[in-house]
Design a protein around this motif. Sequence first.
Motif, mmCIF file in Angstrom:
data_model
loop_
_atom_site.group_PDB
_atom_site.id
_atom_site.type_symbol
_atom_site.label_atom_id
_atom_site.label_comp_id
_atom_site.label_asym_id
_atom_site.label_seq_id
_atom_site.Cartn_x
_atom_site.Cartn_y
_atom_site.Cartn_z
ATOM 1 N N MET A 100 60.292 41.553 -14.885
ATOM 2 C CA MET A 100 60.911 40.991 -13.693
ATOM 3 C C MET A 100 60.612 39.502 -13.583
ATOM 4 O O MET A 100 61.472 38.695 -13.240
ATOM 5 N N ASP A 101 59.368 39.149 -13.873
ATOM 6 C CA ASP A 101 58.951 37.752 -13.789
ATOM 7 C C ASP A 101 59.719 36.896 -14.815
ATOM 8 O O ASP A 101 60.260 35.844 -14.480
ATOM 9 N N TYR A 102 59.761 37.379 -16.046
ATOM 10 C CA TYR A 102 60.435 36.639 -17.117
ATOM 11 C C TYR A 102 61.938 36.504 -16.829
ATOM 12 O O TYR A 102 62.499 35.404 -16.915
ATOM 13 N N THR A 129 61.172 23.174 -14.188
ATOM 14 C CA THR A 129 60.212 22.750 -15.213
ATOM 15 C C THR A 129 59.104 23.781 -15.382
ATOM 16 O O THR A 129 58.737 24.132 -16.505
ATOM 17 N N ARG A 130 58.599 24.245 -14.257
ATOM 18 C CA ARG A 130 57.535 25.246 -14.335
ATOM 19 C C ARG A 130 58.054 26.542 -14.956
ATOM 20 O O ARG A 130 57.405 27.139 -15.815
ATOM 21 N N ASN A 131 59.252 26.961 -14.555
ATOM 22 C CA ASN A 131 59.831 28.170 -15.135
ATOM 23 C C ASN A 131 60.048 28.004 -16.638
ATOM 24 O O ASN A 131 59.813 28.928 -17.415
ATOM 25 N N HIS A 183 46.112 31.108 -19.337
ATOM 26 C CA HIS A 183 46.815 30.613 -18.149
ATOM 27 C C HIS A 183 46.864 31.640 -17.031
ATOM 28 O O HIS A 183 47.440 31.378 -15.983
ATOM 29 N N HIS A 184 46.337 32.818 -17.277
ATOM 30 C CA HIS A 184 46.383 33.874 -16.263
ATOM 31 C C HIS A 184 45.011 34.099 -15.650
ATOM 32 O O HIS A 184 43.988 34.000 -16.331
ATOM 33 N N GLY A 185 45.005 34.447 -14.379
ATOM 34 C CA GLY A 185 43.755 34.766 -13.697
ATOM 35 C C GLY A 185 43.243 36.139 -14.115
ATOM 36 O O GLY A 185 43.923 36.885 -14.826
HETATM 37 C C1 1PZ Z 1 54.173 44.297 -26.895
HETATM 38 C C2 1PZ Z 1 53.199 43.704 -26.037
HETATM 39 C C3 1PZ Z 1 53.743 43.042 -24.908
HETATM 40 C C4 1PZ Z 1 52.724 42.456 -24.086
HETATM 41 C C5 1PZ Z 1 53.397 41.665 -23.105
HETATM 42 C C6 1PZ Z 1 52.435 40.926 -22.293
HETATM 43 C C7 1PZ Z 1 53.225 40.039 -21.446
HETATM 44 C C8 1PZ Z 1 52.415 39.279 -20.520
HETATM 45 C C9 1PZ Z 1 52.328 39.965 -19.191
HETATM 46 C C10 1PZ Z 1 52.372 38.975 -18.145
HETATM 47 C C11 1PZ Z 1 52.306 39.612 -16.801
HETATM 48 C C12 1PZ Z 1 53.148 38.779 -15.910
HETATM 49 C C13 1PZ Z 1 52.460 38.516 -14.663
HETATM 50 C C14 1PZ Z 1 53.069 37.366 -13.954
HETATM 51 C C15 1PZ Z 1 52.460 36.214 -14.059
HETATM 52 C C16 1PZ Z 1 52.883 35.039 -13.233
HETATM 53 O O1 1PZ Z 1 51.842 34.814 -12.342
HETATM 54 C C17 1PZ Z 1 53.040 33.860 -14.149
HETATM 55 C C18 1PZ Z 1 53.172 32.554 -13.390
HETATM 56 O O2 1PZ Z 1 54.349 32.523 -12.685
HETATM 57 P P1 1PZ Z 1 54.624 31.414 -11.543
HETATM 58 O O3 1PZ Z 1 53.412 31.268 -10.707
HETATM 59 O O4 1PZ Z 1 55.000 30.114 -12.215
HETATM 60 O O5 1PZ Z 1 55.812 31.969 -10.771
HETATM 61 N N1 1PZ Z 1 54.179 34.093 -15.016
HETATM 62 C C19 1PZ Z 1 54.041 34.020 -16.334
HETATM 63 O O6 1PZ Z 1 52.996 33.676 -16.870
HETATM 64 C C20 1PZ Z 1 55.245 34.355 -17.181
HETATM 65 C C21 1PZ Z 1 55.093 35.743 -17.754
HETATM 66 C C22 1PZ Z 1 56.265 36.054 -18.632
HETATM 67 C C23 1PZ Z 1 55.938 37.167 -19.569
HETATM 68 C C24 1PZ Z 1 56.824 37.069 -20.749
HETATM 69 C C25 1PZ Z 1 56.265 37.821 -21.892
HETATM 70 C C26 1PZ Z 1 57.241 37.912 -22.993
HETATM 71 C C27 1PZ Z 1 56.693 38.779 -24.037
HETATM 72 C C28 1PZ Z 1 57.694 39.639 -24.637
HETATM 73 C C29 1PZ Z 1 57.021 40.605 -25.513
HETATM 74 C C30 1PZ Z 1 57.958 41.473 -26.179
#
Ligand code: 1PZ
Length: 210
Positions: free
Chosen positions: A60-62, A99-101, A142-144
């Motif tokens: 959802m976030d991505y 930019t952040r996104n 970058h994650h808490g």
């Molecule tokens: C097969 C293994 C897959 C493991 C995938 C692990 C993905 C990382 C899980 C991240 C949990 C997302 C929690 C949300 C975090 C948000 O706080 C941050 C900051 O967002 P903002 O404050 O700017 O609105 N968002 C992110 O860091 C983006 C996360 C996107 C995750 C994309 C992962 C893509 C991986 C695909 C793998 C097939």
Amino acid sequence: MGSSEAEKPLRRIAASFEELAAVAKQQPAGAMDAGAFSGACSNVSVLFGCLGIAFKFAEMDYVAKVNDLVEASKTISTLPSMVELDIQNDTVRKAGSHTRNMLRVKRGIDMVKVLFEQILVTEGNSLRDAASVAYAQVFAPHHGRAIRMAVAAGMYALPSKSQLLKKLNEDGEGLSKGSNAELRQIIGTSNPLRGRTIYLKEFRHRLVKR
Ligand code: 1PZ
């Protein structure tokens, strides 16, 4: 999009990165087309559907962030101009800014690249080691703590490598020759992209300065 591409998401992802690398070559350094970039990034979303319910939140976030870039690309044509606008408005670091996104989405692409590299080099059928290495390298810094813990728990619910490939309509018996080649292609094409698209060094400098 042809039907064979729809049936084979890895092929479609590889093809869209290939196109994007070609677009990047034609353009002056860094001036990546925003529509091409966000279109390629949205093709990656399909991978989440294969990772199971535990990664619904990541999906959802991505997807929300990619959609923001897709929308923005309708009026702002290149990635650097998006960054430039945010710099002018002092919104570079603001939650939800383009930019952040963009930075978050770019990390997602890095994650996919490292994950595929790791899938190829790790032994056995488990996806967890590959995914843990990729996450540790790309997102964890970058994650808490709370998110890192949730991701670590989610790793236990991942499918196996062969289950993942089966869901992607690749050979269910393991890494087939075909999917192996596509993984390599994705890995290869995302490399030049990372250097060129977002002019990240410059971007980091500006972030650090603030
Ligand atoms: C097969 C293994 C897959 C493991 C995938 C692990 C993905 C990382 C899980 C991240 C949990 C997302 C929690 C949300 C975090 C948000 O706080 C941050 C900051 O967002 P903002 O404050 O700017 O609105 N968002 C992110 O860091 C983006 C996360 C996107 C995750 C994309 C992962 C893509 C991986 C695909 C793998 C097939």
